[in-house]
Design an enzyme around this catalytic site. Structure first.
Site, mmCIF file in Angstrom:
data_model
loop_
_atom_site.group_PDB
_atom_site.id
_atom_site.type_symbol
_atom_site.label_atom_id
_atom_site.label_comp_id
_atom_site.label_asym_id
_atom_site.label_seq_id
_atom_site.Cartn_x
_atom_site.Cartn_y
_atom_site.Cartn_z
ATOM 1 N N GLY A 172 26.898 68.985 84.286
ATOM 2 C CA GLY A 172 26.530 68.274 83.065
ATOM 3 C C GLY A 172 25.393 68.956 82.339
ATOM 4 N N GLY A 173 25.728 69.636 81.247
ATOM 5 C CA GLY A 173 24.703 70.208 80.388
ATOM 6 C C GLY A 173 24.140 71.541 80.817
ATOM 7 N N ILE A 206 41.361 65.508 75.729
ATOM 8 C CA ILE A 206 42.532 66.346 75.999
ATOM 9 C C ILE A 206 43.682 65.518 76.561
ATOM 10 C CG2 ILE A 206 43.399 68.338 77.294
ATOM 11 C CD1 ILE A 206 41.370 69.056 75.129
ATOM 12 N N GLY A 238 30.103 74.145 82.904
ATOM 13 C CA GLY A 238 31.283 73.610 82.244
ATOM 14 C C GLY A 238 31.454 74.047 80.812
ATOM 15 N N CYS A 241 39.958 57.574 85.435
ATOM 16 C CA CYS A 241 41.351 57.378 85.019
ATOM 17 C C CYS A 241 41.704 55.904 85.185
ATOM 18 C CB CYS A 241 42.302 58.198 85.899
ATOM 19 S SG CYS A 241 41.937 59.949 85.949
ATOM 20 N N ASN A 301 38.937 63.061 90.221
ATOM 21 C CA ASN A 301 38.552 62.563 88.904
ATOM 22 C C ASN A 301 38.900 61.082 88.893
ATOM 23 O OD1 ASN A 301 38.216 61.841 86.259
ATOM 24 N ND2 ASN A 301 39.630 63.341 85.412
ATOM 25 N N THR A 361 31.877 63.239 82.034
ATOM 26 C CA THR A 361 31.436 63.116 80.638
ATOM 27 C C THR A 361 31.059 61.681 80.282
ATOM 28 O OG1 THR A 361 33.735 62.831 79.941
ATOM 29 C CG2 THR A 361 32.819 65.065 79.852
ATOM 30 N N LYS A 371 41.456 72.990 86.738
ATOM 31 C CA LYS A 371 41.800 71.951 85.765
ATOM 32 C C LYS A 371 42.536 70.848 86.520
ATOM 33 C CE LYS A 371 44.318 71.509 81.370
ATOM 34 N NZ LYS A 371 43.363 70.562 80.792
#
EC number: 1.3.98.1
Length: 306
Positions: free
Chosen positions: A244-245, A70, A266, A129, A126, A192, A44
């Site tokens: 993804g998916g 989140i 995921g 942001c 990531n 996402t 995470k």
């Protein structure tokens, strides 16, 4: 039969990882099954200081997926190292730290704090942001800002650096290119997609933040398309990790044949905790049925078969 892959100088026992934000830090899942069977665990997201996340509601189901906002809730890197890391450091699989920040400096500081944690073998950035020093534009939505971030982090760290690209851009290959030019060791596609769900009875969006990230089976074709495009241009220059998916081994194979050297499961972890193990088993059975001895033969094969 060989399911192992070597990426950025690291050997992974198999190509099936779990995606950041869907598996915690591996501690809870380890009570359900032996997570050492996984190719890797992506943690995470970690920031410099603790974050409490967004107001609720921050998760809502959608047809073929879910929206989440989140807000990157996490204990902060120091608390992670003190309280969580000791619980995972002896697990027999690799851990990759998902890292984020509001400034370039924060990204660098989080990575530097993890440099001596041997169980963490790489970083996944990531970049979806906001950069608070650049008017709030997302790091991953401006190629110049993204390139500068990757370059600055690479200058400070010794471990491999993966960049998780945003699909919410016009041309994902442009962003892949700047990552490669600034020293990224791997690309993760995709994060996402931005979406919204409105409660027609309450006359307002379901999420407290109004918008959120769409994940789950609905985004599979988009992920496959973007992986294919990036591999087509840069497949000989940098490894791609597909996410993804992915719910089944068939989904995973679409990613691989499009050009992914490894995949991340995921959203499926939320409703089928054993999904990653089933994907591993499914890939093994597929390879047996097709008389394929080495998993690497399948990477990018959709580009070579007419």
């Amino acid at each position: 039969m060989d399911l192992s892959v070597e990426l950025f100088g690291i050997r992974f026992k198999n190509p099936v990882w779990v995606a950041s934000g869907t598996f915690g830090y591996g501690v809870e899942a380890a009570e359900i099954y032996d997570i050492s069977k996984l190719g890797a665990v992506v943690t995470k997201g970690l920031s410099l200081k603790e974050r409490l996340g967004n107001e609720t509601p921050r998760i809502v189901e959608t047809p073929c997926g879910m929206l989440n906002s989140i807000g990157l809730q996490n204990p902060g890197v120091e608390k992670f190292l003190k309280e969580i890391y000791p619980k995972i450091k002896d697990v027999d699989t690799h851990f990759i730290a998902n890292v984020f920040g509001e400034t370039e400096e924060e990204y660098v500081e989080v990575c530097m704090a993890l440099e001596d944690a041997d169980k963490i073998v790489a970083y996944e950035l990531n970049v979806s942001c906001p950069n608070v020093k650049k008017g709030g534009i997302l790091f991953g939505h401006d190629p110049v800002i993204l390139g500068n971030l990757v370059d600055r982090i690479k200058a400070k760290i010794k471990k491999p650096l993966l960049v998780k690209l945003s699909p919410n851009v016009t041309d994902v290959t442009e962003f892949a290119k700047v990552c490669i030019e600034n020293g990224a060791d791997g690309l993760v596609l995709i994060n996402t997609l931005m979406g919204m769900k409105i409660n027609i009875w309450k006359r307002k969006p379901d999420l407290a933040t109004k918008t959120g990230g769409l994940s789950g089976p609905a985004i599979l074709p988009i992920a496959v398309r973007m992986i294919y495009q990036v591999y087509e241009k840069f497949g000989d220059r940098i490894p791609i990790i597909g996410v993804g998916g992915i719910t089944t081994w068939e989904d995973a194979m679409e990613h691989v044949m499009a050009g992914a050297s490894a995949v991340q499961v995921g959203t499926a972890n939320f409703y089928e905790p054993l999904a990653p193990l089933k994907v591993i088993e499914g890939i093994e059975n597929f390879m047996k049925s097709q008389n394929i001895k080495d998993f690497k033969e399948l990477i990018g094969i959709a580009h070579r078969v007419e």
